[in-house]
Motif scaffolding. Structure first.
Motif, PDB file in Angstrom:
ATOM      1  N   UNK A  46       0.556   1.596  -4.598  1.00  0.00           N
ATOM      2  CA  UNK A  46       0.427   0.523  -5.923  1.00  0.00           C
ATOM      3  C   UNK A  46       1.757   0.548  -6.401  1.00  0.00           C
ATOM      4  N   UNK A  47       2.863   1.420  -5.943  1.00  0.00           N
ATOM      5  CA  UNK A  47       4.065   1.232  -6.774  1.00  0.00           C
ATOM      6  C   UNK A  47       4.400  -0.308  -6.627  1.00  0.00           C
ATOM      7  N   UNK A  48       5.251  -0.917  -7.770  1.00  0.00           N
ATOM      8  CA  UNK A  48       5.787  -2.080  -7.935  1.00  0.00           C
ATOM      9  C   UNK A  48       4.775  -2.991  -7.804  1.00  0.00           C
ATOM     10  N   UNK A  49       3.587  -2.787  -8.505  1.00  0.00           N
ATOM     11  CA  UNK A  49       2.544  -3.660  -8.692  1.00  0.00           C
ATOM     12  C   UNK A  49       2.140  -3.654 -10.100  1.00  0.00           C
ATOM     13  N   UNK A  50       1.486  -4.917 -10.493  1.00  0.00           N
ATOM     14  CA  UNK A  50       0.812  -5.004 -11.852  1.00  0.00           C
ATOM     15  C   UNK A  50       0.019  -3.751 -12.068  1.00  0.00           C
ATOM     16  N   UNK A  51      -0.765  -2.922 -11.190  1.00  0.00           N
ATOM     17  CA  UNK A  51      -1.612  -2.018 -11.609  1.00  0.00           C
ATOM     18  C   UNK A  51      -1.058  -0.903 -11.816  1.00  0.00           C
ATOM     19  N   UNK A  52       0.195  -0.604 -11.260  1.00  0.00           N
ATOM     20  CA  UNK A  52       1.043   0.463 -11.700  1.00  0.00           C
ATOM     21  C   UNK A  52       1.477   0.481 -13.155  1.00  0.00           C
TER      22      UNK A  52
END
Lengths: 278, 304
Positions: free
Chosen positions: A134-140
């Motif tokens: 999930x790194x570099x995602x909106x979720x992170x």
């Protein structure tokens, strides 16, 4: 008897304080109207002639990535603050209105989260996010912003003061289930407190730098703070970018100042000092 | 009289309400902290030239990361700089906040609502943007202050190097934080019953004496709270020096402890020593916080 001459001194000092606080804002308004040459040659508080050019240049910079950053900030702060207010509401209510085992221990553990230096959390959070893909995602950026120890603290104080035990008991006598009781009796009473939590969290997430800076690599997901920072770093070598940075800085504070002035009467800062009046 | 035994749903309800927060806390606070502590005891051993798979292995490092973190002159230097910065920032910010709050609370003040709003306004400006604006105001080529000083035939101070840098950084935080703290103190001033002032005025107290003898002692809990939060924020200073860094060579990439952790982890790629350093910072923060709270509690217990 106080004379007229001493009476305006407090007013004058306060106005000086106001001027000190407004100077950088007035400066950025003026500087954003200047073209690149005017920035270094004309008096800083004199308006320039390039505002529309600067705006057009900023909008066309890398296919309008600046507006993307603004939209991202709005998404992170909007959803994050909404979820945060909801979570703080339900948690604060439970902590204020129920007596159960582990209540104080749980509250203390949640509050200790405030003391954790963000970097202590951010590095392992990043590594764990990377593990989870999930790194570099909106979720992170969104997920770690939802739990706000501060919001829970405020919601608990507010629930304790704003929801009378008698009302809760009366609803139970009428046969309301616990969740329904929360949703239709407690929640409406907590709205002013939760609006405050929402506003504080919105500002906190909008202004956050460290978490998105660590989590994100792809600049199309940057919030405006990280975007401006990356622009400033390039600007250090290319002073032509200064005008972009300045115009971007001005536009980035407009939504928050608008939110702040428009919702002035909803800022219940008295909650912070714990001085809640019912 | 013993309370009636609540229904089972009522006993379970608080746990259901607390489940989401507990889950998020475990995932985004407890687990990362545990992981950071684990990493801080690990290190990478490189075999041979460090090429190929299996050449870099993670091994147990014992307290090695901690001994090197604690003896690292850069970290100690960063802690020292943060201390100087905090010693400038906290008294200036809280002093101004208290002073402005007391002024707002004086009778017959004019433009009170305007000043209150204007002083609170910087709270809405992100630390990054605030540092950027002040950074430009510190640059002699664009700053109005330097413009006026030059016109008056004087050289301006160099705020972007040497000791000026502390003032420059502290000023950014004072600008951003005074209004917020002022409102917290002002709100608690407004909750003092006015009868106290009337009694004091009848006894012949001046407004100054009322401020010193009634108002300040009454808002002490708010001052303690604002001091506590300012202290924690000071220890975590990061985005202001990071933003000013491109504007001056005087700011190293390890100026504050958090900047050093960031550099170790993400620029040098040594997450293990970065984890140990961040655990050290967290423990120092906790010790300072609890020490402070204990001190305050002792004082207030003794006073009442």
């Amino acid at each position: 008897m106080r004379t007229k001459s001493t009476r305006w001194i407090p007013t004058l000092i306060l106005l000086l304080g106001a001027v000190y606080c407004l100077v950088p804002i007035i400066w950025v308004v003026m500087a954003s109207t200047k073209s690149g040459q005017e920035l270094f040659t004309t008096f800083t508080f004199a308006p320039g002639s390039g505002f529309l050019d600067n705006l057009a240049e900023l909008s066309s910079y890398r296919d309008g990535v600046y507006w993307r950053w603004m939209l991202n900030s709005a998404l992170y702060a909007g959803f994050g603050a909404l979820l945060s207010a909801a979570l703080s509401g339900v948690t604060g209510y439970a902590l204020a209105k129920y007596r159960f085992r582990g209540r104080n221990a749980l509250f203390s553990i949640l509050l200790a989260g405030v003391l954790m230096p963000p970097i202590t959390l951010a590095i392992p959070q990043y590594l764990l996010m990377a593990e989870a893909g999930l790194a570099d995602s909106y979720w992170s950026v969104l997920l770690p912003s939802i739990l706000s120890p501060y919001g829970i603290y405020l919601a608990r104080i507010y629930a304790a003061a704003a929801i009378p035990d008698e009302v809760v008991e009366a609803a139970r006598v009428d046969g309301a289930r616990e969740f329904r009781l929360f949703r239709s009796v407690a929640l409406p009473m907590m709205v002013p407190g939760l609006v405050t939590v929402f506003l504080f969290q919105f500002v906190a997430i909008w202004n956050n730098f460290l978490l998105p800076y660590i989590m994100l690599g792809d600049d199309s997901k940057f919030p405006v703070t990280v975007g401006l920072y990356s622009l400033l770093q390039q600007g250090a070598n290319a002073p032509a970018l200064y005008t972009l940075v300045i115009t971007g800085a001005l536009l980035s504070i407009v939504p928050l100042i608008a939110l702040f002035l428009g919702l002035q009467r909803y800022w219940r800062i008295d909650l912070l000092s714990g001085a809640v009046k019912s | 009289m013993a309370p009636p035994q609540p229904r089972p749903t009522r006993r379970l309800a608080p746990y259901a309400f607390l489940a989401p927060a507990t889950l998020l806390f475990s995932l985004f606070f407890a687990l990362p902290i545990g992981y950071a502590i684990y990493l801080s005891f690990r290190a990478v051993r490189v075999k041979g030239l460090g090429l190929g798979s299996g050449a870099r292995t993670e091994v147990w490092a014992g307290l090695g990361n901690y001994t090197s973190a604690l003896s690292d002159p850069e970290l100690l230097g960063g802690a020292g700089r943060t201390l100087v910065y905090g010693a400038l920032l906290v008294p200036a910010m809280l002093g101004a906040a208290l002073f402005f709050a007391l002024l707002l609370d004086t009778p017959a003040i004019r433009f009170g609502a305007f000043s209150r709003l204007a002083i609170f306004l910087p709270y809405a400006v992100p630390g990054i943007v605030a540092s950027l604006l002040w950074g430009f105001l510190y640059l002699p080529t664009v700053s109005p202050g330097y413009f006026l000083l030059t016109k008056a035939g004087m050289a301006g101070p160099d705020l972007l190097s040497g000791n000026g840098l502390y003032v420059a950084l502290a000023n950014i935080a004072v600008w951003g934080g005074t209004g917020f703290n002022m409102i917290v103190i002002y709100t608690s001033l407004r909750s003092i019953p006015v009868e106290l002032y009337e009694a004091a005025r009848l006894d012949g107290c001046s407004e100054l004496q009322i401020a010193l003898k009634i108002k300040i002692p009454m808002v002490l809990p708010s001052l303690v709270l604002t001091f506590f939060f300012s202290m924690i924020a000071t220890l975590q200073v990061f985005s202001e020096p990071m933003t000013l860094k491109p504007m001056t060579n005087a700011l190293s990439s390890t100026w504050s402890p958090l900047m050093k952790v960031y550099r170790d982890a993400f620029v040098q790629g040594d997450i293990y020593s970065a984890a140990a350093t961040s655990v050290v910072i967290a423990v120092a923060t906790l010790i300072l916080s609890f020490g402070f709270l204990k001190l305050v509690n002792k004082r207030t217990d003794g006073g009442s």
